[in-house]
Design a protein around this motif. Sequence first.
Motif, short mmCIF file in Angstrom:
data_model
loop_
_atom_site.label_atom_id
_atom_site.label_comp_id
_atom_site.label_asym_id
_atom_site.label_seq_id
_atom_site.Cartn_x
_atom_site.Cartn_y
_atom_site.Cartn_z
N UNK A 210 55.58 83.26 69.61
CA UNK A 210 56.27 84.54 69.64
C UNK A 210 55.61 85.52 68.69
N UNK A 211 55.82 86.81 68.96
CA UNK A 211 55.35 87.86 68.04
C UNK A 211 56.30 88.03 66.87
N UNK A 212 57.41 87.30 66.90
CA UNK A 212 58.42 87.39 65.82
C UNK A 212 58.63 86.01 65.20
N UNK A 213 57.55 85.32 64.94
CA UNK A 213 57.63 83.94 64.45
C UNK A 213 58.35 83.83 63.11
N UNK A 214 58.10 84.77 62.19
CA UNK A 214 58.74 84.69 60.87
C UNK A 214 60.25 84.85 60.98
N UNK A 215 60.70 85.78 61.80
CA UNK A 215 62.14 85.97 61.97
C UNK A 215 62.80 84.75 62.61
N UNK A 216 62.12 84.16 63.58
CA UNK A 216 62.64 82.95 64.23
C UNK A 216 62.72 81.80 63.23
N UNK A 217 61.66 81.64 62.44
CA UNK A 217 61.62 80.56 61.45
C UNK A 217 62.76 80.72 60.44
N UNK A 218 62.99 81.94 60.00
CA UNK A 218 64.05 82.18 59.01
C UNK A 218 65.43 81.86 59.59
N UNK A 219 65.67 82.24 60.85
CA UNK A 219 66.97 81.96 61.47
C UNK A 219 67.19 80.46 61.65
N UNK A 220 66.14 79.74 62.06
CA UNK A 220 66.26 78.28 62.23
C UNK A 220 66.56 77.61 60.89
N UNK A 221 65.89 78.06 59.86
CA UNK A 221 66.09 77.48 58.53
C UNK A 221 67.52 77.68 58.05
N UNK A 222 68.06 78.88 58.29
CA UNK A 222 69.40 79.20 57.80
C UNK A 222 70.49 78.59 58.69
N UNK A 223 70.38 78.77 60.01
CA UNK A 223 71.46 78.39 60.91
C UNK A 223 71.45 76.91 61.28
N UNK A 224 70.28 76.33 61.45
CA UNK A 224 70.19 74.91 61.80
C UNK A 224 69.90 74.02 60.60
N UNK A 225 69.49 74.64 59.50
CA UNK A 225 69.15 73.90 58.29
C UNK A 225 68.08 72.85 58.57
N UNK A 226 67.08 73.25 59.32
CA UNK A 226 65.95 72.39 59.63
C UNK A 226 64.66 72.98 59.06
N UNK A 227 63.76 72.12 58.64
CA UNK A 227 62.48 72.58 58.15
C UNK A 227 61.64 73.16 59.28
N UNK A 228 60.86 74.17 58.96
CA UNK A 228 60.03 74.85 59.96
C UNK A 228 58.62 74.99 59.41
N UNK A 229 57.65 74.80 60.28
CA UNK A 229 56.24 74.98 59.92
C UNK A 229 55.65 76.09 60.78
N UNK A 230 54.93 77.01 60.14
CA UNK A 230 54.23 78.07 60.84
C UNK A 230 52.75 77.71 60.90
N UNK A 231 52.25 77.54 62.12
CA UNK A 231 50.87 77.12 62.31
C UNK A 231 50.04 78.26 62.90
N UNK A 232 48.91 78.58 62.28
CA UNK A 232 48.08 79.67 62.81
C UNK A 232 47.48 79.29 64.15
N UNK A 233 47.44 80.26 65.07
CA UNK A 233 46.87 80.03 66.39
C UNK A 233 46.24 81.31 66.90
N UNK A 234 45.48 81.17 67.98
CA UNK A 234 44.80 82.33 68.56
C UNK A 234 44.85 82.22 70.07
N UNK A 235 45.28 83.27 70.73
CA UNK A 235 45.37 83.26 72.18
C UNK A 235 43.99 83.22 72.81
N UNK A 236 43.77 82.30 73.76
CA UNK A 236 42.45 82.16 74.39
C UNK A 236 42.11 83.37 75.25
N UNK A 237 43.10 83.95 75.91
CA UNK A 237 42.84 85.08 76.81
C UNK A 237 42.84 86.41 76.05
N UNK A 238 43.87 86.61 75.23
CA UNK A 238 44.01 87.89 74.53
C UNK A 238 43.16 87.97 73.27
N UNK A 239 42.86 86.82 72.68
CA UNK A 239 42.12 86.82 71.43
C UNK A 239 42.96 87.21 70.24
#
Length: 286
Positions: A210-239
């Motif tokens: 998603x383009x909103x990965x940080x916001x999603x990670x924060x909501x999961x951490x708060x609402x589900x109380x689960x650990x979240x990992x953000x992994x860097x990636x690069x789109x093959x088509x869009x670059x």
Amino acid sequence: MNRIMSQARIILPILVGTAVYAFGLQYFLLPNSLMEGGVTGIGVLLNYAAGWPLSITTLVLNIPLFLLGWKALGKRQMLYTIIGTVSLSLFLALFEIFIRNQWIIPFHSSNDNMLIALYAGATLGAGLGIVFRFGGTTGGIDIIARILSRRGFSMGQIILVFDAVIIGVSMIYISLEKVLYTLVVVFIASKIIDFIQDGAYSAKAASIISDHSKAIADRITVELERGVTLMPAKGAFSGQSKEIVYCVVGRYETRRLKSIVRNIDPRAFIVITDVHDVLGEGFKEE
């Protein structure tokens, strides 16, 4: 006192599991001339061929395997195996007495063998699954299965293979129809074993792009109380560079997870896969 309570929380479920397994053998399996695999299956064959009590043959046949298990499994785990094997023989003997005195009337049907196979498989699998879940075995092939399971094999699959070989030999004593129904019993039991062993710890791993990965990670951490990992990636088509949100949640939390993601980014790409034997905070601790 704490140590005694800790041991009791392991031993009592093993006793419950062997009681359920013994009940399935005496109530569903033997009265309907079906087979079982492993060392217990050999005992069942001896019961059909010579009338020897299953409670005695299972214990006698397991004694040589105790030596193998003592070296391979270690003293503590072997202790639970001995408890499982001996308690199985005792419960088998107990149900033999109940049936002999007609305090329990075994379930017998000549019309619906599939019903018998379903209930027998569920009962046997539930009993063995409980025993395995708490670190015990009922001896025999269970010992070999637990040793091989350390190399990444499923215990249910290992038992299924060994049982198929032994049941094939049983065609000398029982009809082909009974053998085929027995395979249904073994298959169902193997699935129940794996479900009970892994089911409570099974979880879902989610990879979210998603383009909103940080916001999603924060909501999961708060609402589900689960650990979240953000992994860097690069789109093959869009670059374009993005971050993949990776987290593991309980299987009943997937709906809430999807709701959180969709509320933030309806266009998010979500991949959810099954995972088993999860170790760490919020899941199984060893």
